[in-house]
Design a protein around this motif. Structure first.
Motif, PDB file in Angstrom:
ATOM      1  N   LEU A 298       0.643  -1.169  -0.269  1.00 13.72           N
ATOM      2  CA  LEU A 298      -0.281   0.270   0.276  1.00 13.72           C
ATOM      3  C   LEU A 298       1.032   1.214   0.026  1.00 13.72           C
ATOM      4  O   LEU A 298       0.310   2.199  -0.219  1.00 13.72           O
ATOM      5  CB  LEU A 298      -0.777   0.060   1.145  1.00 13.72           C
ATOM      6  N   PHE A 299       1.739   0.827   0.601  1.00 16.42           N
ATOM      7  CA  PHE A 299       2.476   2.211   0.674  1.00 16.42           C
ATOM      8  C   PHE A 299       3.544   2.673  -0.693  1.00 16.42           C
ATOM      9  O   PHE A 299       3.711   3.703  -0.801  1.00 16.42           O
ATOM     10  CB  PHE A 299       3.689   2.010   1.777  1.00 16.42           C
ATOM     11  N   SER A 300       3.889   1.548  -1.476  1.00 25.47           N
ATOM     12  CA  SER A 300       4.174   1.618  -2.760  1.00 25.47           C
ATOM     13  C   SER A 300       3.138   1.718  -3.836  1.00 25.47           C
ATOM     14  O   SER A 300       3.686   3.480  -4.219  1.00 25.47           O
ATOM     15  CB  SER A 300       5.108   0.064  -3.256  1.00 25.47           C
ATOM     16  N   ALA A 301       1.983   1.813  -3.739  1.00 22.67           N
ATOM     17  CA  ALA A 301       0.658   2.440  -4.516  1.00 22.67           C
ATOM     18  C   ALA A 301       0.963   4.079  -4.278  1.00 22.67           C
ATOM     19  O   ALA A 301       1.242   5.043  -5.010  1.00 22.67           O
ATOM     20  CB  ALA A 301      -0.027   1.392  -4.221  1.00 22.67           C
ATOM     21  N   SER A 302       0.514   3.555  -3.001  1.00 17.88           N
ATOM     22  CA  SER A 302       0.240   5.650  -2.274  1.00 17.88           C
ATOM     23  C   SER A 302       2.099   6.528  -2.728  1.00 17.88           C
ATOM     24  O   SER A 302       1.644   7.854  -3.207  1.00 17.88           O
ATOM     25  CB  SER A 302       0.481   5.802  -0.695  1.00 17.88           C
ATOM     26  N   LEU A 303       3.000   5.924  -2.935  1.00 20.61           N
ATOM     27  CA  LEU A 303       4.492   6.715  -2.854  1.00 20.61           C
ATOM     28  C   LEU A 303       4.378   6.851  -5.000  1.00 20.61           C
ATOM     29  O   LEU A 303       4.619   7.637  -5.732  1.00 20.61           O
ATOM     30  CB  LEU A 303       5.184   5.580  -2.950  1.00 20.61           C
TER      31      LEU A 303
ATOM     32  N   ARG B 205       1.808  18.335   3.948  1.00 20.92           N
ATOM     33  CA  ARG B 205       2.041  17.246   3.633  1.00 20.92           C
ATOM     34  C   ARG B 205       2.711  16.551   4.406  1.00 20.92           C
ATOM     35  O   ARG B 205       2.981  15.371   4.738  1.00 20.92           O
ATOM     36  CB  ARG B 205       3.195  17.334   2.102  1.00 20.92           C
ATOM     37  N   ARG B 206       3.928  17.380   5.495  1.00 25.33           N
ATOM     38  CA  ARG B 206       4.595  17.186   6.332  1.00 25.33           C
ATOM     39  C   ARG B 206       4.320  16.174   7.568  1.00 25.33           C
ATOM     40  O   ARG B 206       4.925  15.277   7.819  1.00 25.33           O
ATOM     41  CB  ARG B 206       5.186  18.058   6.831  1.00 25.33           C
ATOM     42  N   PRO B 207       2.760  16.342   8.365  1.00 27.76           N
ATOM     43  CA  PRO B 207       2.461  15.773   9.249  1.00 27.76           C
ATOM     44  C   PRO B 207       2.126  14.273   8.948  1.00 27.76           C
ATOM     45  O   PRO B 207       2.364  13.036   9.503  1.00 27.76           O
ATOM     46  CB  PRO B 207       1.645  16.269   9.799  1.00 27.76           C
ATOM     47  N   LEU B 208       1.480  14.240   7.751  1.00 29.11           N
ATOM     48  CA  LEU B 208       1.111  13.071   6.904  1.00 29.11           C
ATOM     49  C   LEU B 208       2.212  12.041   6.645  1.00 29.11           C
ATOM     50  O   LEU B 208       2.343  10.856   7.329  1.00 29.11           O
ATOM     51  CB  LEU B 208       0.351  13.389   6.032  1.00 29.11           C
ATOM     52  N   ALA B 209       3.650  12.809   5.863  1.00 26.32           N
ATOM     53  CA  ALA B 209       4.979  11.560   5.889  1.00 26.32           C
ATOM     54  C   ALA B 209       5.191  11.135   6.939  1.00 26.32           C
ATOM     55  O   ALA B 209       5.689   9.834   7.026  1.00 26.32           O
ATOM     56  CB  ALA B 209       5.257  12.572   5.015  1.00 26.32           C
ATOM     57  N   ALA B 210       5.468  12.359   8.450  1.00 25.97           N
ATOM     58  CA  ALA B 210       5.467  11.659   9.441  1.00 25.97           C
ATOM     59  C   ALA B 210       4.941  10.123  10.281  1.00 25.97           C
ATOM     60  O   ALA B 210       5.563   9.739  10.890  1.00 25.97           O
ATOM     61  CB  ALA B 210       5.855  13.407  10.748  1.00 25.97           C
ATOM     62  N   ILE B 211       3.611  11.094  10.204  1.00 29.66           N
ATOM     63  CA  ILE B 211       3.037  10.008  10.797  1.00 29.66           C
ATOM     64  C   ILE B 211       3.209   8.209  10.092  1.00 29.66           C
ATOM     65  O   ILE B 211       3.406   7.228  10.316  1.00 29.66           O
ATOM     66  CB  ILE B 211       1.702  10.314  10.779  1.00 29.66           C
ATOM     67  N   GLU B 212       3.346   8.473   8.953  1.00 27.93           N
ATOM     68  CA  GLU B 212       3.458   7.230   8.182  1.00 27.93           C
ATOM     69  C   GLU B 212       4.671   6.489   7.886  1.00 27.93           C
ATOM     70  O   GLU B 212       5.232   5.764   8.569  1.00 27.93           O
ATOM     71  CB  GLU B 212       3.543   7.455   6.664  1.00 27.93           C
ATOM     72  N   SER B 213       5.537   7.510   7.988  1.00 29.93           N
ATOM     73  CA  SER B 213       7.623   6.582   7.934  1.00 29.93           C
ATOM     74  C   SER B 213       7.430   6.316   9.660  1.00 29.93           C
ATOM     75  O   SER B 213       7.607   5.129  10.433  1.00 29.93           O
ATOM     76  CB  SER B 213       8.403   7.821   8.483  1.00 29.93           C
ATOM     77  N   LEU B 214       6.697   7.388  10.927  1.00 31.34           N
ATOM     78  CA  LEU B 214       6.895   7.153  12.371  1.00 31.34           C
ATOM     79  C   LEU B 214       6.057   5.308  12.738  1.00 31.34           C
ATOM     80  O   LEU B 214       6.529   4.465  13.077  1.00 31.34           O
ATOM     81  CB  LEU B 214       6.213   8.054  13.368  1.00 31.34           C
ATOM     82  N   THR B 215       5.062   5.387  12.516  1.00 33.02           N
ATOM     83  CA  THR B 215       4.172   4.521  12.197  1.00 33.02           C
ATOM     84  C   THR B 215       4.627   2.966  11.106  1.00 33.02           C
ATOM     85  O   THR B 215       4.747   1.914  12.546  1.00 33.02           O
ATOM     86  CB  THR B 215       2.646   4.055  11.856  1.00 33.02           C
TER      87      THR B 215
ATOM     88  N   GLY C 281      -4.089   1.255  11.539  1.00 40.34           N
ATOM     89  CA  GLY C 281      -4.470   2.284  11.147  1.00 40.34           C
ATOM     90  C   GLY C 281      -4.508   3.502  10.872  1.00 40.34           C
ATOM     91  O   GLY C 281      -5.028   4.362   9.356  1.00 40.34           O
ATOM     92  N   LEU C 282      -3.401   4.133  11.845  1.00 41.70           N
ATOM     93  CA  LEU C 282      -2.722   4.918  11.605  1.00 41.70           C
ATOM     94  C   LEU C 282      -2.368   4.516   9.976  1.00 41.70           C
ATOM     95  O   LEU C 282      -2.343   5.762   9.473  1.00 41.70           O
ATOM     96  CB  LEU C 282      -2.135   5.696  12.482  1.00 41.70           C
ATOM     97  N   LYS C 283      -0.955   4.175   9.719  1.00 45.62           N
ATOM     98  CA  LYS C 283      -0.634   4.004   8.717  1.00 45.62           C
ATOM     99  C   LYS C 283      -1.806   4.153   7.206  1.00 45.62           C
ATOM    100  O   LYS C 283      -1.334   4.590   6.413  1.00 45.62           O
ATOM    101  CB  LYS C 283       0.437   2.877   8.780  1.00 45.62           C
ATOM    102  N   VAL C 284      -2.609   3.639   7.479  1.00 49.52           N
ATOM    103  CA  VAL C 284      -3.121   3.383   6.576  1.00 49.52           C
ATOM    104  C   VAL C 284      -4.461   4.628   5.953  1.00 49.52           C
ATOM    105  O   VAL C 284      -4.496   5.270   4.792  1.00 49.52           O
ATOM    106  CB  VAL C 284      -4.538   2.379   7.157  1.00 49.52           C
ATOM    107  N   GLY C 285      -4.080   5.210   7.006  1.00 53.79           N
ATOM    108  CA  GLY C 285      -4.902   6.102   7.490  1.00 53.79           C
ATOM    109  C   GLY C 285      -4.068   7.504   7.059  1.00 53.79           C
ATOM    110  O   GLY C 285      -4.681   8.726   5.688  1.00 53.79           O
ATOM    111  N   ALA C 286      -3.342   7.421   6.833  1.00 59.06           N
ATOM    112  CA  ALA C 286      -2.269   8.387   6.855  1.00 59.06           C
ATOM    113  C   ALA C 286      -2.046   8.490   4.963  1.00 59.06           C
ATOM    114  O   ALA C 286      -2.258   9.524   4.369  1.00 59.06           O
ATOM    115  CB  ALA C 286      -1.071   8.662   7.066  1.00 59.06           C
TER     116      ALA C 286
END
Lengths: 118, 228, 78
Positions: free
Chosen positions: B70-75, B153-163, B208-213
């Motif tokens: 999913l991350f690759s698709a989003s990227l 964009r930045r908080p979203l990327a931060a949540i994604e990476s941190l999770t 959940g947080l990662k998929v949401g972001a």
């Protein structure tokens, strides 16, 4: 769900065939992606229908229903849960590609896009 | 010609599927490994929702792979959509007062509902993927309701990476403590209570947080208004 | 039994509409209807987790990103 209800199988196979027909015969890229989502849904329904067992409940244990011998097969459900999310990723990526193709060729018709016709 | 080939291929596939399904009667018990999962799920994982037990405990490595896909698709969507296409990208028209106010009013409640779904993923139907999708649809509502809304964009990327890092870190702690990746190393607690099932609620919250972001990022990139 | 038959017929009808309609927006709405009925089937087949995922993702977000993509390209299939 009544006894011996293979109509769900018919629905799933029908949806798979409609999706494949759309992918094969339509020439608009967005229509082809719609066909892919239909195909995806049909396959998911088929998997869940194969895991269904007559007269049993969902695989969630509650204090009122603690008997695990009275539950349907949980594995196809876990598999389909994964497949639905991946399906969204595939759709989003396909639509992104379609928008880029439209920006380049100003059309979504596969006949007019060089290298995509057959 | 194309339609003819299509019909031939479809009839072949239809016959094949019908022959295969003829041997799989509807609604019969043909469980094999699943019987074991059902019988041992509460003891092994502490999660009364057996589907959650399978997704986040027995097959958690596959879930890590799924989140990666999913991350690759989003990227990929992000990379495709940052180049503005010349023809497209008309601005969204302004919504009416009711839609604007309603979107602002409903947004926190939809977020709360998404959070409820993934926090209770081990007890009730639902989980990280469903809750994440609900959270992403809350951001979609903001995009539709509030003209000129930009998702930072930045908080979203931060949540994604941190999770993502948290998911792998929990897996490695499990490897260090219990001997295999994504081992359920926390105490199971009492069944049917919110704080039970060891790492499962934590992992599902992370998912959940990662998929949401990721899904909110996909929507933001598709609308194309997320540039900084 | 009759409910299942009606649902199957409705789902396949919406699928055929999604395949044949020339207006892409209408086709996407038909595909969303297919997703919604699919979600009902998952519920009837004792898979509430999958039903929730299909309703939130299949009928909700997928439709939204299709509509966005149609906005950015053309609405009618030539």
């Amino acid at each position: 769900m009544n006894a011996g209800d293979p109509m769900v199988y018919a629905g799933a196979v029908g949806l798979i065939l409609i999706g494949l027909f759309t992918v094969i015969t339509r020439r608009n890229l967005i229509k082809i992606i719609i066909g892919l989502t239909l195909l995806d849904g049909g396959v998911n329904l088929l998997l869940v229908a194969v895991g269904y067992i007559q007269g049993r409940t969902a695989p969630i244990i509650t204090p009122a229903h603690p008997d695990t011998a009275r539950m349907v097969d949980p594995i196809p459900q876990a598999l389909v849960l994964t497949a639905i999310v991946i399906g969204l990723g595939v759709t989003a990526l396909g639509l992104g590609l379609a928008i880029r193709v439209y920006g380049h060729y100003n059309t979504l018709d596969t006949r007019k896009i060089r290298g995509l016709k057959w | 010609m194309r339609a003819f080939i299509g019909f031939v291929a479809l009839s072949l596939i239809a016959v094949g599927l019908a022959l295969a399904l003829y041997h799989i009667p509807f609604g019969q018990d043909r469980m094999d490994v699943a019987r074991d999962y059902l019988a041992r799920s509460v003891r092994d994982t502490g999660a009364p929702n057996v589907v959650t037990g399978i997704v986040v405990n027995y097959r958690a490595l596959d879930t890590l792979g799924e989140v990666t896909v999913l991350f690759s698709a989003s990227l990929g969507v992000g990379m495709l959509m940052t180049w503005r296409s010349p023809g497209g990208g008309r601005p969204l028209p302004g919504a009416s007062l009711i839609v604007r106010r309603g979107a602002g009013f409903l947004f926190p409640f939809i977020l709360l509902f998404g959070g409820y779904i993934f926090v209770h993923g081990h007890l009730t139907p639902g989980g990280g993927f469903q809750g994440g999708a609900v959270i992403a649809s809350a951001f979609l509502l903001l995009y539709l309701g509030i003209p000129g809304y930009l998702l930072a964009r930045r908080p979203l990327a931060a949540i994604e990476s941190l999770t993502g890092i948290t998911f792998v870190a929990i897996g490695i702690i499990g490897l260090a403590v219990g001997g295999y990746f994504l081992n359920n190393f926390l105490p199971k607690g009492s069944v049917f209570s919110l704080f039970s099932a060891g790492v499962i609620p934590i992992l599902y919250m992370v998912i959940g947080l990662k998929v949401g972001a990721e899904l909110a990022g996909v929507v933001a990139n598709m609308i194309g208004g997320g540039e900084e | 039994m009759i409910y299942i038959a009606l649902l199957v017929v409705g789902m396949l009808g919406a699928g055929i509409a999604a395949c044949l309609l020339r207006d892409l927006l209408a086709a996407v709405v038909a595909a969303a209807a297919v997703s919604l009925i699919l979600s009902g089937f998952f519920y009837l087949l004792q898979a509430p987790d999958v039903a929730m995922a299909e309703a939130a993702i299949g009928a909700g977000l997928t439709t939204a990103i299709f509509v966005i993509a149609i906005r950015k390209t053309g609405r009618h299939e030539e």
